[in-house]
Design a protein around this motif. Structure first.
Motif, PDB file in Angstrom:
ATOM      1  N   ILE A  85       0.836  -1.203   0.000  1.00 34.27           N
ATOM      2  CA  ILE A  85       0.000   0.000   0.000  1.00 34.27           C
ATOM      3  C   ILE A  85       0.871   1.254   0.000  1.00 34.27           C
ATOM      4  N   MET A  86       1.910   1.246   0.815  1.00 37.94           N
ATOM      5  CA  MET A  86       2.808   2.403   0.910  1.00 37.94           C
ATOM      6  C   MET A  86       3.553   2.626  -0.401  1.00 37.94           C
ATOM      7  N   ILE A  87       4.111   1.570  -0.963  1.00 35.08           N
ATOM      8  CA  ILE A  87       4.900   1.698  -2.185  1.00 35.08           C
ATOM      9  C   ILE A  87       4.010   2.023  -3.379  1.00 35.08           C
ATOM     10  N   ASP A  88       2.794   1.512  -3.396  1.00 41.14           N
ATOM     11  CA  ASP A  88       1.859   1.870  -4.467  1.00 41.14           C
ATOM     12  C   ASP A  88       1.576   3.367  -4.444  1.00 41.14           C
ATOM     13  N   ALA A  89       1.399   3.931  -3.233  1.00 44.27           N
ATOM     14  CA  ALA A  89       1.162   5.374  -3.107  1.00 44.27           C
ATOM     15  C   ALA A  89       2.378   6.164  -3.593  1.00 44.27           C
ATOM     16  N   LEU A  90       3.567   5.724  -3.198  1.00 48.83           N
ATOM     17  CA  LEU A  90       4.788   6.409  -3.636  1.00 48.83           C
ATOM     18  C   LEU A  90       4.972   6.297  -5.141  1.00 48.83           C
ATOM     19  N   SER A  91       4.598   5.159  -5.693  1.00 47.35           N
ATOM     20  CA  SER A  91       4.684   4.967  -7.134  1.00 47.35           C
ATOM     21  C   SER A  91       3.718   5.890  -7.871  1.00 47.35           C
ATOM     22  N   THR A  92       2.566   6.144  -7.278  1.00 51.48           N
ATOM     23  CA  THR A  92       1.593   7.064  -7.863  1.00 51.48           C
ATOM     24  C   THR A  92       2.199   8.459  -7.997  1.00 51.48           C
ATOM     25  N   ILE A  93       2.968   8.861  -6.998  1.00 51.60           N
ATOM     26  CA  ILE A  93       3.622  10.168  -7.038  1.00 51.60           C
ATOM     27  C   ILE A  93       4.709  10.185  -8.103  1.00 51.60           C
ATOM     28  N   GLY A  94       5.494   9.117  -8.154  1.00 49.64           N
ATOM     29  CA  GLY A  94       6.438   8.949  -9.251  1.00 49.64           C
ATOM     30  C   GLY A  94       7.776   9.647  -9.135  1.00 49.64           C
TER      31      GLY A  94
ATOM     32  N   LEU B 290       0.207  11.901   0.842  1.00 47.81           N
ATOM     33  CA  LEU B 290       0.988  12.583  -0.178  1.00 47.81           C
ATOM     34  C   LEU B 290       0.501  12.223  -1.583  1.00 47.81           C
ATOM     35  N   ALA B 291       0.133  10.969  -1.782  1.00 49.00           N
ATOM     36  CA  ALA B 291      -0.387  10.556  -3.089  1.00 49.00           C
ATOM     37  C   ALA B 291      -1.698  11.265  -3.397  1.00 49.00           C
ATOM     38  N   ARG B 292      -2.539  11.439  -2.380  1.00 55.20           N
ATOM     39  CA  ARG B 292      -3.805  12.143  -2.585  1.00 55.20           C
ATOM     40  C   ARG B 292      -3.544  13.612  -2.929  1.00 55.20           C
ATOM     41  N   TYR B 293      -2.559  14.214  -2.275  1.00 49.87           N
ATOM     42  CA  TYR B 293      -2.193  15.595  -2.597  1.00 49.87           C
ATOM     43  C   TYR B 293      -1.737  15.689  -4.052  1.00 49.87           C
ATOM     44  N   HIS B 294      -0.907  14.749  -4.450  1.00 50.73           N
ATOM     45  CA  HIS B 294      -0.349  14.741  -5.803  1.00 50.73           C
ATOM     46  C   HIS B 294      -1.443  14.621  -6.864  1.00 50.73           C
ATOM     47  N   THR B 295      -2.442  13.801  -6.605  1.00 53.03           N
ATOM     48  CA  THR B 295      -3.472  13.561  -7.614  1.00 53.03           C
ATOM     49  C   THR B 295      -4.603  14.584  -7.574  1.00 53.03           C
ATOM     50  N   GLU B 296      -4.827  15.219  -6.412  1.00 51.57           N
ATOM     51  CA  GLU B 296      -5.975  16.110  -6.287  1.00 51.57           C
ATOM     52  C   GLU B 296      -5.626  17.595  -6.170  1.00 51.57           C
ATOM     53  N   LYS B 297      -4.417  17.913  -5.730  1.00 52.11           N
ATOM     54  CA  LYS B 297      -4.068  19.317  -5.493  1.00 52.11           C
ATOM     55  C   LYS B 297      -3.028  19.823  -6.477  1.00 52.11           C
ATOM     56  N   ALA B 298      -1.816  19.300  -6.395  1.00 50.46           N
ATOM     57  CA  ALA B 298      -0.730  19.747  -7.271  1.00 50.46           C
ATOM     58  C   ALA B 298       0.318  18.645  -7.374  1.00 50.46           C
ATOM     59  N   LYS B 299       0.962  18.563  -8.507  1.00 50.52           N
ATOM     60  CA  LYS B 299       1.966  17.530  -8.741  1.00 50.52           C
ATOM     61  C   LYS B 299       3.173  17.721  -7.817  1.00 50.52           C
TER      62      LYS B 299
ATOM     63  N   ASP C 219      -1.910  26.522   4.513  1.00 45.59           N
ATOM     64  CA  ASP C 219      -3.109  25.869   3.985  1.00 45.59           C
ATOM     65  C   ASP C 219      -3.337  24.555   4.728  1.00 45.59           C
ATOM     66  N   LEU C 220      -4.568  24.343   5.188  1.00 47.22           N
ATOM     67  CA  LEU C 220      -4.905  23.131   5.925  1.00 47.22           C
ATOM     68  C   LEU C 220      -6.064  22.418   5.247  1.00 47.22           C
ATOM     69  N   VAL C 221      -5.903  21.123   5.025  1.00 48.52           N
ATOM     70  CA  VAL C 221      -6.981  20.283   4.521  1.00 48.52           C
ATOM     71  C   VAL C 221      -7.057  19.054   5.412  1.00 48.52           C
ATOM     72  N   THR C 222      -8.251  18.739   5.904  1.00 48.57           N
ATOM     73  CA  THR C 222      -8.444  17.606   6.807  1.00 48.57           C
ATOM     74  C   THR C 222      -9.280  16.526   6.138  1.00 48.57           C
ATOM     75  N   GLY C 223      -9.249  15.329   6.734  1.00 56.86           N
ATOM     76  CA  GLY C 223     -10.033  14.215   6.214  1.00 56.86           C
ATOM     77  C   GLY C 223      -9.710  13.886   4.775  1.00 56.86           C
ATOM     78  N   VAL C 224      -8.451  14.037   4.383  1.00 57.41           N
ATOM     79  CA  VAL C 224      -8.118  13.953   2.963  1.00 57.41           C
ATOM     80  C   VAL C 224      -8.314  12.562   2.367  1.00 57.41           C
ATOM     81  N   LEU C 225      -8.172  11.526   3.166  1.00 63.90           N
ATOM     82  CA  LEU C 225      -8.339  10.185   2.623  1.00 63.90           C
ATOM     83  C   LEU C 225      -9.806   9.782   2.569  1.00 63.90           C
ATOM     84  N   ASP C 226     -10.696  10.598   3.123  1.00 66.91           N
ATOM     85  CA  ASP C 226     -12.128  10.349   3.024  1.00 66.91           C
ATOM     86  C   ASP C 226     -12.706  10.915   1.730  1.00 66.91           C
ATOM     87  N   LYS C 227     -11.947  11.799   1.098  1.00 68.25           N
ATOM     88  CA  LYS C 227     -12.441  12.467  -0.111  1.00 68.25           C
ATOM     89  C   LYS C 227     -12.237  11.571  -1.310  1.00 68.25           C
ATOM     90  N   LYS C 228     -13.243  11.511  -2.175  1.00 69.85           N
ATOM     91  CA  LYS C 228     -13.182  10.648  -3.364  1.00 69.85           C
ATOM     92  C   LYS C 228     -12.966  11.503  -4.604  1.00 69.85           C
TER      93      LYS C 228
END
Length: 204
Positions: free
Chosen positions: A71-80, A109-118, A195-204
């Motif tokens: 799970i951890m490495i898949d997330a890191l791979s998503t970031i690239g 971090l992967a969620r930030y990369h895919t939803e906020k900024a690379k 900037d603060l964002v909470t519950g980030v892994l709950d967001k789809k």
């Protein structure tokens, strides 16, 4: 701030529901042996330019199960980007809870990369895992149930804020949290233009 915990035990399907992972990764976890997962993970780490030594350190770490690693490495791979700094820090895990904490940081971090900024780099600043995005924002991931403002938190935030004065490539700060932050904590970060964002892994 307590490290987040994940469900363990019980049918695999029940465990998977709380892991915030996509269906493809779920199938990989369920249908692969531990050896299969380590082969998959090793290939992903090499693709990210992680050295054999650093790959072995995390893949053979006593507190990371094959599922945690995957799970951890898949997330890191998503970031690239090269995750060596993250993995070096993650190897400091001393308990299963620590391992889960780093797993969640990677997901944040992967969620930030895919939803906020690379994300353009993952680094360690003030002994904390963070990532610099393409716009110059330095984001600190945090995994907790509920974060409150305290003297210690104020000191850490002051250290983070000082980074914007000492490094030209850092233009702003962000904190992304998978749990919640108290009203006081939210106000204090806002007053410091963080900037603060909470519950980030709950967001789809």
């Amino acid at each position: 701030m307590n490290a987040a915990t994940a469900a363990v035990g019980g049918p695999a399907g029940d465990v998977l529901t709380g892991l915030n992972i996509n269906q493809t990764l779920q199938q990989t976890l369920v249908n692969s042996t531990p050896d299969d997962l380590r082969i998959i993970n090793r290939k992903k780490l090499f693709a990210l330019n992680v050295s054999r030594e650093n790959a072995d350190a995390i893949l053979m770490h006593p507190w990371y199960s094959p599922w945690n690693e995957t799970i951890m490495i898949d997330a890191l791979s998503t970031i690239g980007v090269d995750p060596t700094a993250f993995l070096t820090n993650a190897c400091n895990a001393l308990t299963e809870e620590d391992a889960i904490y780093f797993e969640r940081l990677a997901q944040v971090l992967a969620r930030y990369h895919t939803e906020k900024a690379k994300v353009r780099s993952i680094r360690i600043e003030s002994k904390a895992v963070c990532a610099l995005d393409a716009k110059g924002t330095l984001v600190f991931p945090l995994s907790c149930d509920y974060a409150i403002w305290s003297e210690h938190a104020a000191g850490r935030v002051a250290e983070f804020a000082a980074l914007t004065q000492g490094q030209e490539d850092i233009k702003g700060l962000a904190v992304w949290v998978d749990g919640k932050v108290s009203d006081r904590g939210t106000q204090e970060l806002k007053s410091r233009n963080i900037d603060l964002v909470t519950g980030v892994l709950d967001k789809k």
